[in-house]
Design an enzyme around this catalytic site. Sequence first.
Site, mmCIF file in Angstrom:
data_model
loop_
_atom_site.group_PDB
_atom_site.id
_atom_site.type_symbol
_atom_site.label_atom_id
_atom_site.label_comp_id
_atom_site.label_asym_id
_atom_site.label_seq_id
_atom_site.Cartn_x
_atom_site.Cartn_y
_atom_site.Cartn_z
ATOM 1 N N LYS A 77 0.841 -1.194 0.000
ATOM 2 C CA LYS A 77 0.000 0.000 0.000
ATOM 3 C C LYS A 77 0.880 1.248 0.000
ATOM 4 O O LYS A 77 1.882 1.305 0.734
ATOM 5 C CB LYS A 77 -0.900 -0.026 1.238
ATOM 6 C CG LYS A 77 -1.936 1.077 1.315
ATOM 7 C CD LYS A 77 -2.860 0.839 2.511
ATOM 8 C CE LYS A 77 -3.891 1.923 2.693
ATOM 9 N NZ LYS A 77 -4.807 1.647 3.821
ATOM 10 N N SER A 151 -9.454 1.640 3.145
ATOM 11 C CA SER A 151 -8.670 2.486 2.268
ATOM 12 C C SER A 151 -7.665 1.688 1.443
ATOM 13 O O SER A 151 -7.103 2.187 0.478
ATOM 14 C CB SER A 151 -7.935 3.539 3.110
ATOM 15 O OG SER A 151 -7.077 2.915 4.052
ATOM 16 N N SER A 175 -9.736 -0.700 7.379
ATOM 17 C CA SER A 175 -9.182 -0.673 6.020
ATOM 18 C C SER A 175 -8.503 -1.964 5.602
ATOM 19 O O SER A 175 -8.193 -2.146 4.424
ATOM 20 C CB SER A 175 -8.189 0.486 5.882
ATOM 21 O OG SER A 175 -8.864 1.713 6.060
#
Length: 601
Positions: A77, A151, A175
């Site tokens: 990420k 997210s 997330s």
Amino acid sequence: MGAEQPETIAAIVAAHRAGTLTPAQTVARTYQRIRDHNDPAVFISLRDEKDAIAEAERLAPKDAASLPLYGVPVAVKDNIDALGFPTTAACPAFSYTPTRDSTAVERLRAAGAIIIGKTNLDQFATGLVGVRSPYGIPKNAIRDDLVPGGSSSGSAVAVGAGLVPLSLGTDTAGSGRVPAMLNNIVGLKPSLGMISTAGLVPACRTLDCISVFALTVDDAALALSVMAGPDQADPFSRDRPLGPITPFPANLRLGVPRNGQLIFFGDKKAEAAYSDALKRWTALGATLTEFDLEPFYETARLLYEGPWVAERYLVIKNLLASAPDAIHPVTREITAAGARLTAAETFSALYRLQGLRKVAERTFARIDALVLPTAPTAYTTAQVLANPIELNSRLGTYTNFVNLLDLCGLAVPASMRADGIPFGITLLAPAGCDALLASIGREFHTDTKLSLGAQRVAQAPLAPLPASSGDEIPIAVVGAHLSGMALNGELKTLNGRLIEATKTAPDYKLYALKTTPPKPGMLRVEAGNGAAIELEIWSLSSSAFGKFVNAIPAPMAIGTIRLADGRSVKGFLVEPEVLGEARDITAYGGWRAYMKEAATA
């Protein structure tokens, strides 16, 4: 697909170790799949393919047995530092070039992983929808019209779509769990402080954790074991040892909310899917116990109505002051509110949270884990864009309270609804119970018989556990004590249990000794100069282990044996001075194959 196209970490590493697939071939396949998938919104930056393949080629075959992620492609990420990539947090104006890996990435690389790219996210990890990024909206791996979840949107899609078998996300408010459900994969949210957050762009520093996306629970647990451990570079790091995965407990007590407390926002299919999941848990042997979910809901409300929004504000306050238009309008609206909170409001919320933590402690005094829907429903991208804040908030119904209460979580696929929307459950337990959640979550996931992610690939049978719990000790046998062989009865008399059949690391030679009954002797040699020898691992109680070892005659000895997957176990070795008259039978790969040929001769 099948054997030619291993999907899971376990299958990929096994193929690399067996030599049926090279790490370079696996990396090349990853890039081909990224091209075929053709969604530029999944990755914010992608490593040059030749560079990644060259790194895969530099992995030494002699290290295959000792590196748990040998040649595994990993996506990260883009709020986690990885050397060679800019860190953007999905905000070009914020972008910087890190001078070192985050601790988590450093540990993955040390375990043999190949980092191939940085994935898209809701900007500054604020959101559970995956639509708040200037780099586009990744397509959900299961159904194009659904939000990917956030997210950690790109990381979840990369695993769900089969581009990589492992990715890192982050999880402050869900997330690492909501996108796992929406892409039919496993999302592991570890206990706070178990994985170092050094090198992570914070969302809420006191609550952040790096999370894991994988296709199976065993894969996720393996990745956690590689990254877990204290880190001097992270003041929020804690020494939280990771226990072993164990058999499904006999008296598992799972907490389910009281009647009428669950919220599905009118989604009857999600409600039915949760009810079916509970029936599956009962069939597996769990006892369901009701608990009061209201204090957990109250905790969740604290996250966005309380002072923790100020932590998000701290991360981007300079950018808010200098270039507010560089920030996504929804992210800006949520975060700007953090500037207005007072110290008095902060302490008031901390006092209330402490009271709610005590309520949670009392809840867990009578149950082992909670089982909740991962999210109450699923929304399309069009729905979320039309109502961004309210629908995002709904997706966090069962996730927002978790880090505030210092719980660990495991999101597991539960079913595929008739309308093609995936449904998942999340297991929650007090910090430090990560291994318990993995132990029960793996059994549940395999029982669903769901395919992996968006691939039409069946789950492989669960791998046998390396050793039993309690006071039992595993022991590796290579010769006459193998199942069906002359001395196997000695183990059975001591109530020994066969745990698994496996192989050593390729560092051993096997000799046929001149004994009655015939026995082999296994000798450790220089790494890479021997072969992988077949063996069995048996389990004995500590007292039986003592009796068994005490009765072993020379030239046999008990030493530490390295297994093909990097584990170590006590087992039979031979004293080298007796090998002068012994025959080298290493080429047979094991005692059973040698004895079979000897019998026909």
